[in-house]
Design an enzyme around this catalytic site. Sequence first.
Site, PDB file in Angstrom:
ATOM      1  N   SER A 229      35.949  47.909  34.928  1.00 38.60           N
ATOM      2  CA  SER A 229      35.846  46.971  33.814  1.00 38.60           C
ATOM      3  C   SER A 229      35.052  47.584  32.658  1.00 38.60           C
ATOM      4  O   SER A 229      35.392  48.673  32.192  1.00 38.60           O
ATOM      5  CB  SER A 229      35.224  45.666  34.334  1.00 38.60           C
ATOM      6  OG  SER A 229      35.344  44.625  33.406  1.00 38.60           O
ATOM      7  N   ASP A 450      46.402  42.107  34.498  1.00 45.94           N
ATOM      8  CA  ASP A 450      44.953  41.906  34.449  1.00 45.94           C
ATOM      9  C   ASP A 450      44.611  41.056  33.229  1.00 45.94           C
ATOM     10  O   ASP A 450      45.066  41.317  32.120  1.00 45.94           O
ATOM     11  CB  ASP A 450      44.272  43.276  34.361  1.00 45.94           C
ATOM     12  CG  ASP A 450      42.760  43.205  34.537  1.00 45.94           C
ATOM     13  OD1 ASP A 450      42.149  42.205  34.133  1.00 45.94           O
ATOM     14  OD2 ASP A 450      42.197  44.178  35.064  1.00 45.94           O
ATOM     15  N   HIS A 478      41.615  41.848  38.954  1.00 42.47           N
ATOM     16  CA  HIS A 478      40.705  42.656  38.141  1.00 42.47           C
ATOM     17  C   HIS A 478      39.824  43.455  39.082  1.00 42.47           C
ATOM     18  O   HIS A 478      39.044  42.896  39.851  1.00 42.47           O
ATOM     19  CB  HIS A 478      39.856  41.741  37.262  1.00 42.47           C
ATOM     20  CG  HIS A 478      38.922  42.471  36.353  1.00 42.47           C
ATOM     21  ND1 HIS A 478      39.372  43.277  35.328  1.00 42.47           N
ATOM     22  CD2 HIS A 478      37.567  42.520  36.310  1.00 42.47           C
ATOM     23  CE1 HIS A 478      38.323  43.788  34.686  1.00 42.47           C
ATOM     24  NE2 HIS A 478      37.214  43.342  35.266  1.00 42.47           N
TER      25      HIS A 478
END
Length: 537
Positions: A229, A450, A478
């Site tokens: 991320s 995502d 994710h």
Amino acid sequence: MKRFVGIGAGLALLVAGLGGAGSAEANAGSGVIWGPCVKEPSLAARVLGSLGIIDRPEVEPEQPGVECATLRVPLDHRDPYGQKIKLALNRVKGSVSRDANHLGTLLVNPGGPGASGLALATHVASALPPGLAARYDVVGFDPRGVGKSEPALRCVDPAKYFSAPRPDQVPRSFAAERVLLGRAQEYAAGCGNMWAWMLPHLTSENTVRDMDAIRAALGEERISYFGYSYGTYLGAVYASLFPGRLKRLVLDSTVDPKGVWYKANLAQNLAFERRHRDFLAWTAKHNAVYRLGHTVKETSFAYYSMRHRLAARAAGGKVGPSELDDLFTLGGYANQMWPSLAGAWSRYVRQGDVQGLVEVWKQHGQNSAEDENGYAVYLGVQCTDASWPRTWTTWRTDMARLHRVAPFLTWPNAWYNAPCAFWATPAGTPVTLRAARELPPILMIQSRRDAATPYEGAMNMRGLFPSARMLVVPGGNHGVALGGDRCVDQHLFRYLEDGSLPSARANCPGVPEPTPMARMAAGDAPHLRLMEALGRR
């Protein structure tokens, strides 16, 4: 996006000067001194002990096989001899001696901004095959301002500020909007009043320079890095500033380098709408179990009817529409959350049972001190990295436009970030991302649907680094690697072992959709275990 939570922030300044129990300290540029990890006493106990009101609380050993340390780094890397702050580190040391078979250090980061990296280090070390784990020292760290690093930011008393139920995040009038604006201004002022000396230095670039200080203190000429991320952005900045110091680079669920950060949040609104509709379609597919509608149109009507009812009467006096937004947003991160969410939703609608919603909220959505700390650092980094609109009219115009097509997250996301419109310190300029000839091959891993880091943004990052190859998987979870997808993990293991990338035609089928059930514990769901390690409960 990270959730927020808490205990009284009035203790934060008292705690800022207290050392982390049991962790040895080293200065940047010197070797890290590792020692046993210990369980920290509660924040209140640490404060009362420091004031002499109670005996200094005893510490307890924690996590056999995991070592901890503290590294002092410059607050301002342009002034290396100036004020210092402390970073909390942990390490799962490989068992192979440091010879040709040892692959060095694998530094990991879970994203956020504002997430602790200590749990991720232990998760990664345990998820690697034993033979490969033995060849790496897996190192995690709490970035500046986070968790066990000192000081740890806290800006408000979260017990009051985030007391449930909060005001509805979708304003139905200018008066309701003014209430929400007042909360954003209050949070920005709280951070500015307490941390004006630190906020200008709470940037992605400084975090990356902290990472290089960790590398140097570990005595490594080159380091491997694995980020999820927002951690992928840190990896890209590191690759741009220190390309010759990387051995391996893994980017999982990659942020859009062209959206730092206001535009990235606008793009999230559309992606979360798409992902929420995936959940509504799954619920409709299993209508025989949940009885909420046969089609997306019907389940969408049922969802927003529930939200409207909760605005009039919060479930259990706690779960109102804003708490519902937070809770169901987690379904966009992990589809293994879907059975629990749909089950609680169905019992509320079909039976008038509020307890299911309250239980799921307590498990996944209730506030804690770590969440408020994470929220403070999230804002500190995002508001300082790059400029945000300072005129609220711009925000209102953009949100009104997007809310018409993406009502699920547009306004909740806006209020999550709204303190940036009133931030106490001016924003800087993001680091220019660029590829260099010294960079190693880069492995990127991405879910096609995502929501938090949309595929289109990951492709923008892929275009900046010619040595990167992106393995794309179906679905929208994710965080992919080490989350239950064995096909992806095998590609990751080969890359970490010898640097070999998947072929251009490589593909993985993805993990199957969850099956309907009342609830699923993290121990039964590998992707939920990964979410725990990434700080997204």
